[in-house]
Design an enzyme around this catalytic site. Structure first.
Site, PDB file in Angstrom:
ATOM      1  N   ASP A  27      18.667  66.012  35.242  1.00 18.25           N
ATOM      2  CA  ASP A  27      19.804  65.291  34.677  1.00 18.25           C
ATOM      3  C   ASP A  27      20.039  65.788  33.257  1.00 18.25           C
ATOM      4  O   ASP A  27      19.121  65.780  32.429  1.00 18.25           O
ATOM      5  CB  ASP A  27      19.537  63.783  34.656  1.00 18.25           C
ATOM      6  N   ASP A  33      27.364  56.277  45.639  1.00 16.01           N
ATOM      7  CA  ASP A  33      26.462  55.396  44.903  1.00 16.01           C
ATOM      8  C   ASP A  33      26.811  53.968  45.280  1.00 16.01           C
ATOM      9  O   ASP A  33      27.982  53.593  45.252  1.00 16.01           O
ATOM     10  CB  ASP A  33      26.641  55.588  43.395  1.00 16.01           C
TER      11      ASP A  33
END
Length: 247
Positions: free
Chosen positions: A8, A131
């Protein structure tokens, strides 16, 4: 079962967030390309990159770090990227730069026509990131909850030619609480697109559970905080998954 280390990226650094909160970022490396090399050396067969700044602003940010990662390992294993990918030009540019897959998240939910066009133009390279919290889809870096049921939305994508769907339970991400196996399997069973699990992977028991449902259409899992905190040894986990897969 493919275990996919996550890198990330925030402000050019490799970080982990808690539940998507940009203010709760732990920096794990200031050299993302070296981190990519580390995971490949540990036996990774694919890498999962997230442009966190890009996800929040809707266009690519951490480009130098991403290109450095591709230059370092892109010839050896596939690299996939999500975050800030909301138009065809961006997809084309990233694929030309050497990415194997691009992940479309918010844009797939808000603009299905764009997803359809992307699959038509770049077939085999498009992954959708869904998500969800309590079965409902979230968008915009998890800041907005929609009324869409995950399975309903995912089934609509079957005809488009989506390569796979990364399903993240955002209630568990970065919390080391274990993968939501039931929700992941339920989604995988409801359609023909392979599912990659994400959010909450914490230990070998999770790997055992995931390998047990591989036949249901769960083809991989994103490995995040657990492999950075040391709760899970990546090389041992991938070797364990391979052994289970061979049985």
């Amino acid at each position: 079962m493919l275990l996919i280390p996550a890198i990330d990226l925030k402000d050019g650094q490799c970080v982990r967030l808690k539940q998507g909160d940009m203010d709760q970022a732990t920096v794990f490396s200031e050299d993302p390309a070296a981190m990519a090399r580390h995971w490949v050396n540990q036996g990774a067969r694919r890498l999962h990159l997230v442009d966190l700044n890009g996800a929040f602003v809707g266009k690519p940010r951490n480009e130098a770090a991403i290109k450095a990662i591709i230059a370092e390992v892109g010839d050896e294993i596939p690299v996939q990227l999500g975050g800030g990918i909301r138009d065809l030009n961006t997809i084309e540019r990233w694929l030309d730069d050497g990415l194997s897959y691009v992940i479309i998240g918010t844009a797939a939910v808000k603009n299905p026509g764009f997803l359809k066009d992307a699959c038509a133009a770049f077939g085999g390279h498009i992954i959708v990131g869904l998500d969800a919290k309590d079965g409902k889809v979230a968008t915009d870096g998890w800041s907005k909850l929609t009324g869409h049921e995950v399975a309903d939305l995912a089934r609509k994508y079957e005809d488009y030619g989506v390569e796979s769907i990364i399903y993240t339970d955002i209630g568990r991400d970065g919390m080391l609480q274990g993968i939501n196996i039931d929700a992941t399997v339920k989604l995988a069973r409801s359609m023909s697109i392979p599912v990659i699990a994400s959010g909450g992977l914490s230990n070998m028991a999770d790997i055992d559970q995931l390998c047990a449902v591989e036949g249901e259409g769960v083809e991989g899992v994103i490995c995040g905080r657990a492999i950075y905190s040391g709760d899970l040894n990546f090389a041992a986990a991938q070797a364990h998954a391979d052994k289970l897969g061979a049985e």
